[in-house]
Design an enzyme around this catalytic site. Structure first.
Site, PDB file in Angstrom:
ATOM      1  N   ASP A 120      33.839   0.252   7.962  1.00  0.00           N
ATOM      2  CA  ASP A 120      32.592   0.006   7.235  1.00  0.00           C
ATOM      3  C   ASP A 120      32.358  -1.495   7.054  1.00  0.00           C
ATOM      4  O   ASP A 120      31.241  -1.990   7.243  1.00  0.00           O
ATOM      5  CB  ASP A 120      32.668   0.699   5.872  1.00  0.00           C
ATOM      6  CG  ASP A 120      31.416   0.496   5.037  1.00  0.00           C
ATOM      7  OD1 ASP A 120      30.328   0.825   5.526  1.00  0.00           O
ATOM      8  OD2 ASP A 120      31.527  -0.009   3.905  1.00  0.00           O
ATOM      9  N   ALA A 142      26.456  -0.665   9.800  1.00  0.00           N
ATOM     10  CA  ALA A 142      26.163   0.687   9.323  1.00  0.00           C
ATOM     11  C   ALA A 142      26.965   0.953   8.047  1.00  0.00           C
ATOM     12  O   ALA A 142      27.720   0.109   7.577  1.00  0.00           O
ATOM     13  CB  ALA A 142      26.523   1.703  10.401  1.00  0.00           C
ATOM     14  N   GLY A 190      22.786   4.395   8.525  1.00  0.00           N
ATOM     15  CA  GLY A 190      22.442   3.037   8.952  1.00  0.00           C
ATOM     16  C   GLY A 190      22.604   2.802  10.436  1.00  0.00           C
ATOM     17  O   GLY A 190      22.951   1.706  10.865  1.00  0.00           O
ATOM     18  N   ARG A 247      20.402  18.825  11.598  1.00  0.00           N
ATOM     19  CA  ARG A 247      19.994  17.413  11.634  1.00  0.00           C
ATOM     20  C   ARG A 247      18.572  17.309  12.154  1.00  0.00           C
ATOM     21  O   ARG A 247      18.100  18.187  12.890  1.00  0.00           O
ATOM     22  CB  ARG A 247      20.952  16.624  12.550  1.00  0.00           C
ATOM     23  CG  ARG A 247      20.831  15.098  12.437  1.00  0.00           C
ATOM     24  CD  ARG A 247      21.451  14.554  11.175  1.00  0.00           C
ATOM     25  NE  ARG A 247      21.694  13.112  11.291  1.00  0.00           N
ATOM     26  CZ  ARG A 247      20.992  12.196  10.644  1.00  0.00           C
ATOM     27  NH1 ARG A 247      19.999  12.553   9.857  1.00  0.00           N
ATOM     28  NH2 ARG A 247      21.294  10.912  10.777  1.00  0.00           N
ATOM     29  N   HIS A 299      25.330   6.034  -2.902  1.00  0.00           N
ATOM     30  CA  HIS A 299      24.474   5.006  -3.504  1.00  0.00           C
ATOM     31  C   HIS A 299      25.241   4.287  -4.608  1.00  0.00           C
ATOM     32  O   HIS A 299      25.965   4.903  -5.379  1.00  0.00           O
ATOM     33  CB  HIS A 299      23.204   5.629  -4.100  1.00  0.00           C
ATOM     34  CG  HIS A 299      22.295   6.200  -3.059  1.00  0.00           C
ATOM     35  ND1 HIS A 299      21.340   7.143  -3.337  1.00  0.00           N
ATOM     36  CD2 HIS A 299      22.193   5.953  -1.729  1.00  0.00           C
ATOM     37  CE1 HIS A 299      20.682   7.457  -2.233  1.00  0.00           C
ATOM     38  NE2 HIS A 299      21.194   6.750  -1.239  1.00  0.00           N
ATOM     39  N   PHE A 309       9.031  21.278 -13.700  1.00  0.00           N
ATOM     40  CA  PHE A 309       9.468  22.422 -12.895  1.00  0.00           C
ATOM     41  C   PHE A 309      10.779  22.030 -12.209  1.00  0.00           C
ATOM     42  O   PHE A 309      10.788  21.168 -11.320  1.00  0.00           O
ATOM     43  CB  PHE A 309       8.402  22.783 -11.864  1.00  0.00           C
ATOM     44  CG  PHE A 309       7.115  23.252 -12.478  1.00  0.00           C
ATOM     45  CD1 PHE A 309       6.908  24.605 -12.742  1.00  0.00           C
ATOM     46  CD2 PHE A 309       6.111  22.346 -12.807  1.00  0.00           C
ATOM     47  CE1 PHE A 309       5.717  25.044 -13.311  1.00  0.00           C
ATOM     48  CE2 PHE A 309       4.922  22.775 -13.378  1.00  0.00           C
ATOM     49  CZ  PHE A 309       4.726  24.120 -13.637  1.00  0.00           C
ATOM     50  N   SER A 342      18.723  24.860  -7.849  1.00  0.00           N
ATOM     51  CA  SER A 342      19.522  24.026  -6.951  1.00  0.00           C
ATOM     52  C   SER A 342      18.582  23.380  -5.938  1.00  0.00           C
ATOM     53  O   SER A 342      17.406  23.746  -5.857  1.00  0.00           O
ATOM     54  CB  SER A 342      20.574  24.867  -6.209  1.00  0.00           C
ATOM     55  OG  SER A 342      19.932  25.734  -5.289  1.00  0.00           O
TER      56      SER A 342
END
Length: 1003
Positions: A168, A173, A220, A290, A662, A687, A691
């Protein structure tokens, strides 16, 4: 060692702090804490410290130091030390101010000392807890030293986590991995920070918390190799221990904005092929979902590898709800046999029209939207001294922007969106890139090519484009702060999107304060941006055109959303387009703890925008912003229906703390958990689904009710205009083919590693192939035997130089002394190589081979050459003779006789030498001739070439390459020698020139 329980976490205490005992009384113990919030830093102080301090939030004195303000000793004494004796106020106020300055200087976000002991002998820190902002590493590295971030108590540090963290750090990315339960049967490989949290939530909601093995994400736009490295790490971990029920791998993700799904999936497919044996042995079933650029090809290769390896792989695209595969994997819902596949990327983009004009509007405005010449709402003028009011409408049909950074792909995506939305002009007026001079950059506007100006400075860009009011910043995390501060100096800029992730929180808070003072709306940092269908999109938001069209983002709907995650915002585009009349506006505020604009900022904008009839909020664990929405609903400020869900519900189920994708996704108190916020929103009247799985159903129910009561009247659909596909993307999708301008079979530099004729550079060094081996790969596309490589290297050594008097060296020296550079001087020398100098290798090889192959006797060959009036190339030397042999030839001859399987052509040449030297002693087989004939023997007898291939290499000039390469070393040596000796311009002496002029001119 004994296991200890702290909260819900169990673990072994391994690290202990041992410090000198400080004798003191209870009255000498104090409590001090500093922590960061959006508005500033809070300093807490209590005059009674120690283990039994109790609820410090309720008891402590507190002082908030606003962003960009300083703490003074007088403030400390007045607000914090009211219960401290006079004799200690001076010492404590001085210490607290110094501590605050250290806290700011070293980018702490939390710093608690309990107890702080103050005696007559001094001030002592007996216990301390702290958090630093890891993103400030590039600023504080020298001050911090080597800081290791340990895993939370109850979880071991695994080498695989460190390996991924290292990947990383080296990548642009994002690659994250946290091991929760290495023996678990449910493993995930999820693309996107927000999506990774949603998948973990769903697994836990369906009862899989105890079997969830890992948390992680890749996002990324990682390369194929990076995805391969990430995937093989997870596959390696999950195939170490068997599980009686087998295992499942969930390869999930939202709809990507800019990541090439096919490229990342190819990396995963490589890893699956490498681990197919262990995966089958451990009874692993794989579920894939995906969407995004080129996702159809990605899903195809994933399905294909399932068929070829026999591993059960179930593949789904955007037609399937994002988390549906979790229910399938855990046995809660059936697995469809053949899910309906959406149209291929290409089907949306192939152009059917030859018109280059901007088409007419593609859809009437939503009937719930007021028709007006311009829906612009400029920033309201305000009284002097008060912060400027921010605009309600950020983007319009005629909004113009400046893009900071050379992000040509993102800009082209914006222009394509503009075109398909039937805008009159591009939304990008100019680009700013400080690292080049002012110039023009080419882009497409529909079919035609246009030029956009690129400026070196923001000042020039704003001056020449006064109509611009939006800046989209692709500046790096290191330069984003400065470039944003600069942009806010120009009053015309009302909205700034900051894409960069990893900006230190202290810098972000300064930007927020400045923006609030100037009435500027900041979207980000750590965001993909936002989109207003039919009007404007920020950078890569919404993905490529196929997704823009599939999610109907080319025209406005009635639903506005705000989310933290960029990837999840695209998922919301998909969900809203499938359950309602579409999106009116959507913003991803970013994943950092302090986003430039908040959920409430945008919800209030949406409330005040007539065209928006319902609001969707995708909240997140961490922070308390969602409570402001609760308050707004309860107070009647927000009257439009709000559908809201906070992701991160799984966090309370984990025994130890997990840092999600995040930076802001971390609950520091019970009220910041996703569960608490979801319940509060439900109680307030929003509302809230049970889940994320049910989010689409709730949105549909609320929308249908608004249609039923007439609030929303869906507008008539009109097909959007087509936009031609870029050549590069069409090629990526396999839609076109074009003959290549070049072909190569010797080298490939496109992958993670350089490849020489099919052999990786790592392998070249591992095998210790040397220069000869590399030359064999690049010149002959073969792995030559060891003796052949050694012979090549010997040839290079013996041809490296032959003194300064030969023509090539002479030319190089003259050129060097004329002040020319290395390449010019080397070229000057190389240009002399030909039949008379150095070029005899090829000619000798051809002459001797032809004679030998035709069955000519050596004497017949010599006689024929004499009769034809031709020189025998490779025979003869100016200095050496049969009596003064060339040692270079002798060394090579000994090696050939010892190592070559056969040397028929060399033996033939030596027989020719016997005849020629009997006539004149210097007519020896010289080094050029020797290398020429010996190389033919090598090619013919080493076993790597057919006879035709060996002859072809001689014919195309490969042997002369040996002399050129070898002699280049010598020429470079002569060049460097002349420069080192500082030799001046060479002029040939007159006495060495014979001036022979015509007689009638000599007078």
């Amino acid at each position: 060692m004994k296991e200890t329980t702290v909260g819900k976490a169990k673990g072994v205490l391994k690290n202990f702090l041992i410090e000198p005992f400080v004798p003191h009384t209870q009255e000498e113990e104090f409590y001090v804490c500093i922590y960061a919030t959006r508005e500033g830093d809070h300093v807490l102080f209590h005059h009674e410290g120690g283990v039994e301090v109790g609820d410090v939030d309720a008891k402590a004195q507190r002082l908030m130091v606003a962003v960009n303000e300083k703490l003074t000793e007088d403030q400390v004494k007045e607000h914090l030390l009211t219960n401290v004796s006079e004799d200690k106020k001076g010492v404590l106020s001085n210490f607290i101010v110094g501590l605050f300055n250290l806290y700011e200087d070293l980018y702490f976000t939390y710093l608690e000392i309990n107890p702080l002991v103050v005696t007559e002998g001094g001030v002592y820190v007996l216990d301390m807890a702290a958090k630093i902002d890891a993103t400030a590493d590039y600023i504080c590295k020298a001050k911090w030293g080597d800081v290791e971030f340990p895993p939370p108590f109850g979880r071991e540090a695994y080498p695989e986590e460190a390996y991924i963290a290292d990947l990383d750090a080296k990548s642009g990315a994002s690659l994250k991995l946290t091991l929760l339960n290495p023996r678990g049967r449910i493993w995930t490989m999820v693309a996107g920070g927000g999506a990774s949290v949603v998948y973990s939530d769903t697994i836990c909601d369906l009862g899989g918390v105890d079997e969830l093995a890992n948390y992680g994400e890749y996002s990324g736009a990682p390369s194929e190799q990076q995805t391969y490295d990430y995937a093989k790490t997870i596959l390696s971990l999950m195939t170490r221990e068997k599980h009686p029920e087998g295992k499942v791998l969930i390869i999930g993700g939202s709809i990507a904005n800019f990541t090439n799904v096919a490229a990342t999936f190819k990396g995963i497919v490589r890893a699956i092929k490498d681990y197919q044996g262990p995966l089958k042995e451990h009874e692993v079933t794989i579920f894939v979902r995906r969407g995004g650029p080129n996702y159809q090809e990605g899903l195809r290769v994933m399905g294909e590898v399932g068929k070829t390896t026999g591993i059960p792989i179930h593949v789904f695209g955007t037609e399937t709800h994002m988390t549906a595969i979790v229910g399938m994997a855990l046995g809660h819902r059936p697995i469809p046999n053949q899910p309906p596949m959406d149209a291929h990327t290409a089907n949306f983009l192939l152009n059917a029209s030859s018109s280059a004009k901007t088409p007419a509007s593609t859809r009437t405005a939503s009937f719930s939207e007021p028709r007006s010449p311009s829906d612009a709402t400029p920033a309201k003028k305000c009284k002097a001294g008060l912060p400027a009011a921010k605009a309600t409408t950020l983007f319009r049909k005629n909004t113009k922007s400046i893009v900071w950074g050379m992000q040509t792909r993102a800009v082209q995506g914006m222009l394509d969106f503009d075109y398909v939305c039937s805008r009159d002009e591009p939304s990008v007026a100019a680009m700013v890139y400080p690292f080049t001079g002012d110039h023009k950059q080419k882009f497409y506007w529909g079919h035609k090519e246009i030029l956009l100006p690129v400026y070196k400075s923001m000042a020039d860009a704003t001056k020449k484009h006064p109509e611009v009011d939006v800046m989209i910043s692709f500046a790096s995390l290191r330069s984003a702060f400065d470039s944003t501060v600069e942009a806010m100096q120009y009053p015309q800029i009302h909205t700034i999107a900051i894409i960069a992730e990893g900006i230190p929180e202290a810098q972000t808070r300064k930007l927020i304060k400045m923006a609030d003072e100037k009435g500027v709306t900041i979207i980000g940092p750590a965001t993909v941006g936002g989109i207003k269908p039919g009007c404007f999109k920020i950078g890569n938001t919404g993905g490529m055109l196929d997704n823009i069209l599939a999610s109907k983002l080319y025209r406005p709907g009635s639903v506005a959303y705000v989310s933290r995650s960029g990837g999840m915002s695209n998922e919301l585009n998909n969900i809203i387009s499938r359950t309602t009349d579409g999106v009116y506006e959507g913003v991803a505020i970013g994943g950092d703890r302090y986003p430039g604009s908040t959920f409430m900022d945008h919800v209030l904008r949406y409330q005040d925008t007539p065209g928006i009839q319902m609001i969707v909020v995708l909240g997140e664990i961490g922070g308390t912003e969602e409570y402001k929405i609760c308050q707004g609903i309860q107070e009647g400020r927000i009257t439009k229906p709000v559908v809201c869900w906070c992701i991160g519900t799984c966090a309370t189920m984990f025994a130890s703390e997990v840092q999600f994708g995040h930076a802001g996704a971390c609950a520091n108190q019970a009220s910041e958990t996703a569960m608490a916020k979801n319940q509060a929103l439900r109680d307030a009247g929003a509302f809230v689904p049970k889940s994320f799985d049910e989010l689409g159903d709730v949105i549909r129910t609320v929308y249908d009710e608004l249609v039923a009561n007439g609030t929303i009247v869906p507008a008539q659909e009109v097909p959007p205009p087509t936009v031609p596909m870029d050549y590069s993307w069409a090629r990526e999708l396999g839609l076109i083919r074009k003959p290549a301008s070049f072909m190569t079979s010797i080298c490939d530099e496109r992958g993670q590693e350089l490849i020489y004729a099919g052999m990786s550079i790592t392998e070249v060094f591992k095998e210790e192939m040397g220069i000869g081996g590399v030359l064999g790969l690049l010149w002959f596309q073969r792995r030559l035997p060891r003796y052949a490589c050694q012979f090549i290297e010997m040839c290079l050594m013996v041809t490296a130089d032959h003194g300064p008097a030969v023509s090539g060296a002479h030319n190089t020296i003259v050129c060097a002394r004329a002040g020319k550079d290395l390449v010019s001087s080397l070229t000057s020398g190389l240009l002399t190589i030909g039949d008379r100098f150095g070029g005899a290798l090829d000619a000798a090889a051809k002459q001797f081979s032809k004679a030998f192959d035709s069955g000519m006797l050596p004497m017949e060959f010599v006689n024929k050459m004499k009769k034809d009036g031709k020189l025998i190339m490779g025979i003869g030397h100016r200095v050496k003779s049969i009596n003064n042999p060339d040692m270079r030839v002798q060394i090579l001859k000994d090696f050939v006789k010892q190592h070559f399987p056969s040397s028929q052509l060399l033996d033939y040449a030596l027989d020719v030498e016997k005849i020629t030297t009997s006539k004149k002693p210097n007519l020896i087989l010289n080094v050029d001739g020797f290398i020429g004939v010996a190389f033919v023997d090598l090619l013919r007898t080493c076993g790597g070439f057919t006879r035709d291939e060996a002859d072809e290499f001689v014919e195309i000039g490969a042997l002369n390459g040996i002399f050129v390469l070898g002699r280049s070393m010598g020429f470079i040596g002569h060049y460097l020698d002349q420069k080192r000796l500082k030799q001046g311009l060479y002029r040939h002496p007159w006495d060495d020139i014979s001036y022979v002029l015509p007689e009638h001119m000599s007078m």
